[in-house]
Every structure is written in structure tokens, then in C-alpha cells.
Motif scaffolding. Structure first.
Motif, PDB file in Angstrom:
ATOM      1  N   GLU A 109       0.847  -1.179   0.000  1.00 24.21           N
ATOM      2  CA  GLU A 109       0.000   0.000   0.000  1.00 24.21           C
ATOM      3  C   GLU A 109       0.887   1.235   0.000  1.00 24.21           C
ATOM      4  OE1 GLU A 109      -2.909  -0.063   3.042  1.00 24.21           O
ATOM      5  OE2 GLU A 109      -3.455  -2.156   2.720  1.00 24.21           O
ATOM      6  N   ARG A 110       0.314   2.348  -0.425  1.00 23.50           N
ATOM      7  CA  ARG A 110       1.121   3.563  -0.467  1.00 23.50           C
ATOM      8  C   ARG A 110       1.369   4.083   0.946  1.00 23.50           C
ATOM      9  NH1 ARG A 110      -2.445   8.771  -2.306  1.00 23.50           N
ATOM     10  NH2 ARG A 110      -4.276   8.411  -0.986  1.00 23.50           N
ATOM     11  N   GLN A 112       1.337   6.113   4.214  1.00 23.13           N
ATOM     12  CA  GLN A 112       0.401   6.944   4.965  1.00 23.13           C
ATOM     13  C   GLN A 112       1.255   7.906   5.780  1.00 23.13           C
ATOM     14  OE1 GLN A 112      -2.244   4.695   7.432  1.00 23.13           O
ATOM     15  NE2 GLN A 112      -3.593   6.421   7.878  1.00 23.13           N
ATOM     16  N   SER A 133      -1.062  12.088   3.335  1.00 25.59           N
ATOM     17  CA  SER A 133      -1.251  11.110   2.269  1.00 25.59           C
ATOM     18  C   SER A 133      -1.742   9.803   2.864  1.00 25.59           C
ATOM     19  CB  SER A 133       0.058  10.866   1.521  1.00 25.59           C
ATOM     20  OG  SER A 133      -0.085   9.843   0.549  1.00 25.59           O
ATOM     21  N   GLY A 134      -2.564   9.058   2.092  1.00 23.76           N
ATOM     22  CA  GLY A 134      -3.041   7.745   2.512  1.00 23.76           C
ATOM     23  C   GLY A 134      -4.136   7.840   3.552  1.00 23.76           C
TER      24      GLY A 134
END
Length: 280
Positions: A109-110, A112, A133-134
């Protein structure tokens, strides 16, 4: 000569623990406060943590009586934590790595990324943060205060409760008396309920914690320490939360050095490959 040095070091360890036990008034709160005092010498840090996770990911009984069957499980994660404690500023970036239970396919996952607002922070507390982000708006990554690891309980391990707040919470605990362990550590409480162990020769750092309170999820931590720039800090940790086991490795990039550049929005965007947020 080596054997003599070893025996001398062992004698020193036991002497430190014995001195505390000899004082009938020495309690768990005294050990916690000595540890907190040692940690006050750390005013900033830049840390990377890598973790391998063994997660059974079995069915979960929900409060409404239904059963949730997960389709994926956590297999690893990375956490970067940067803190300027004097300014009350913190950056947390977490990357989760998951696996589909049915296929074994792994996905990254990207990042966070979450950061406190320097305009509302000071040397007494971290101000409110914002997610860069995330995740979903208003949330923050799961993380813990690395300076408090081994002292915070299960919930505090996941929500980033700061060391100062955890220390205050211990003021309300029973004033348990210490008992000396074979390795020179001092133990408090009962391993069947609540138990903590501290190493007097390593900055009074906690080295073991067990929590089995009522019907709550069992929580355990065992720590190995290393001296970094004169400070005893976690090197590795084994964390057990219910059926999930985590093996953490710590890389202390810097201690008590300037970390201003790590809070730069441009640096964050480049480092974690995220879009630079608006309203800088």
C-alpha cells in the motif's frame, strides 16, 4: 582477564538492582520516573523501524454478534518517526504490506504520512496533526512513541500516546515493590496479570511487559537494547498482540541532531513519492 571483566560487570548489575530492592520504599513508580528522567536527555530523533508480522488473521467476533472473516492479513510494515521534542513536532510515515489470504498475493500500500501542526505545538505537547497522504481524512497511522516502548500498554502502542502521558498514567497504579530477576532486571507485578521489568544498568529502560487484563487482548513486549550516542534505546523488539506476532528492528538515524529538513513538505513528497499537499 575477560572472565574477570565479565564477573565484575555482572556484580555491578546485581549491585544496582540490589540497592533498589534494599530500599523498602522503592516502587514501580520510582522505576518509571527514573526511566523517564533518562529519556529527557533526548530532544530530537530520526528513526526507521522495519517489522515482519506473523498474523493468524482468523475470524473476528464483532460486538453486534456477527462474525467478520478477513480476506487479507498484514505481513510486514515500515514506520519512519521523526520528532523534534523541544518544538513538539512529529512526522510519522507508515507503509503497510499485506497478503491476500486466498491467493498469497502480496501488495504494497502507499505511504500513509501524518504530521503535527507546528503552529499549535510546543515543548509541552504535540499539537493536532494532519494526514498528508493515505488513509481517510481525520485519521493518522498506527504508531507508538519509540521512547516509551515497553512502558505503554496495547492501546497506547497503536495510537501514539507520548511518553509523558504514559508516565502520568502510571502514577495511579498500585505501588508494587520490586523483585530481582536472574539477569539483573527488576520485575514488578505478576506475569499472570500485569508485569513490567526494567534494566537498572541501561537507563532504567523497560525490557519486558505482559498485560493480561480480564477479557482484553493479551499484549506482550520483549526488548533488546543498544547504546546509541550514549543513550540506551530499543534495537529489536518482539511484540505479541493476541494472535499477531511482530518482530521489529530499529535504525536510529540520528539522536539530538537538527531534523528541520525532515519536516519540509518538498522533502516529504520526494521521500515518500506522494503529491505535495496544498495549504503548506
Amino acid at each position: 582477564m575477560q572472565r574477570c571483566n565479565f564477573l565484575l560487570a555482572t556484580a555491578i548489575i546485581f549491585a544496582g538492582a540490589a540497592a533498589a530492592i534494599a530500599d523498602d520504599t522503592f516502587t514501580l513508580q520510582d522505576a518509571v520516573n527514573r526511566f523517564a528522567e533518562a529519556r529527557r536527555a533526548i530532544t530530537s530523533y530520526d528513526l526507521s523501524i522495519s517489522a515482519n508480522v506473523d498474523d493468524a488473521a482468523g475470524p473476528i467476533r464483532l460486538t453486534n454478534g456477527e462474525t467478520y472473516v478477513p480476506t487479507e492479513r498484514l505481513v510486514a510494515f515500515t514506520i519512519d518517526i521523526v520528532a523534534d521534542i523541544k518544538r513538539g513536532q512529529m512526522l510519522v510515515a507508515r507503509l503497510y504490506r499485506t497478503e491476500e489470504i486466498a491467493t498469497g498475493k502480496r501488495e504494497n500500500e502507499r505511504w500513509q504520512v501524518w504530521m503535527t501542526d507546528a503552529r499549535q505545538s510546543d515543548d509541552q505537547h504535540y499539537g493536532p496533526g494532519r494526514l498528508l497522504s493515505g488513509g481517510t481524512r481525520g485519521t493518522k497511522p498506527e504508531f507508538f512513541d519509540p521512547l516509551a516502548l515497553g512502558l505503554g500498554l496495547g492501546g497506547e502502542y497503536g495510537r501514539g500516546t507520548p511518553l509523558a502521558e504514559i508516565v502520568k498514567n502510571y502514577a495511579h497504579w498500585n505501588p508494587w515493590k520490586a523483585r530481582q530477576m536472574d539477569n539483573g532486571a527488576l520485575g514488578f507485578g505478576s506475569v499472570d496479570h500485569l508485569y513490567l521489568a526494567f534494566d537498572p544498568q541501561k537507563g532504567w529502560s523497560p525490557v519486558e511487559l505482559h498485560s493480561k487484563q480480564g477479557n482484553s487482548t493479551p499484549f506482550e513486549i520483549k526488548l533488546e537494547l543498544a547504546k546509541v550516542n550514549g543513550h540506551w534505546l530499543p534495537a529489536t523488539a518482539r511484540v505479541i498482540t493476541g494472535d499477531q506476532r511482530q518482530q521489529l528492528t530499529f535504525n536510529w538515524n540520528s539522536i539530538n541532531r537538527a531534523v528541520d529538513h525532515r519536516f519540509s513538505i518538498d522533502d516529504i513528497a520526494n521521500r515518500y513519492q506522494i503529491k505535495a499537499p496544498r495549504n503548506r
